[in-house]
Design an enzyme around this catalytic site. Structure first.
Site: not given
Ligand code: ADP
Length: 168
Positions: A128, A17, A90, A41
């Protein structure tokens, strides 16, 4: 003045990031590193923790501002008077989700463009989620995240030996 917004959960931010933020900062006058606060969440790190980690890791980039937002990204974009959403890519596996998201956002706000920045090969496997999993099982992630993130991971998930030393 061109302002772009790099949105994400950043739970926590990784060197991947930070790389995207650095590349973006070199391209635009201002970049907003926008951390999504989703009350539906339960994140690993609170919004305050995620902001603090990003602020530390991006302090070398004067034209990057760290903000959090709730609700629709396009509403936040309009508030920020920005027409550029930045996302990192990615692998091909990211593409389908990212393409769907970009098309949904275009549907909601046709004046806004999503731009993709390819990650560096060094970070192509970093997420992450994988950082948290590897760390919890004792794997070394020190080289994959900013120092402040590593410190907070250790605080949040003390390794067994660290628990033990407290009782010595
Ligand atoms: P999300 O916004 O889907 O919750 P993240 O917060 O993990 O996902 O990531 C925000 C953005 O950064 C996404 O566009 C994601 O594809 C991208 N990203 C995640 N990890 C990396 C990495 N290692 N290198 C480059 N970009 C990444």
């Amino acid at each position: 003045m061109i302002r772009a917004v790099y949105p994400g959960s950043f739970d926590p931010c990784t060197n991947g990031h930070i790389y995207i933020a650095e590349r973006s900062a070199a391209l635009f006058d201002e970049v907003v590193f926008a951390i999504l606060h989703n009350p539906q969440k339960v994140p690993t790190f609170t919004i305050q923790e995620r902001e603090a980690m990003a602020r530390e890791a991006l302090s070398h980039l004067p034209n990057v501002k760290i903000l959090s937002f709730e609700g629709l990204l396009v509403d936040f974009m309009r508030k920020q008077q920005s027409k550029i959403i930045l996302r990192g890519l990615r692998a091909l596996s990211d593409f389908e989700y990212e393409f769907q998201l970009a098309q949904m956002n275009r549907q909601l706000a046709s004046e806004i463009e999503t731009l993709f920045i390819a990650t560096d090969a060094r970070y192509s496997y970093l997420s992450s989620r994988s950082i948290k999993e590897v760390f919890r099982f004792g794997g070394s992630v020190q080289k994959l995240v900013p120092p402040g993130v590593y410190r907070r991971l250790r605080e949040k998930f003390p390794l067994p030996e660290e628990d033990f030393t407290e009782f010595l």
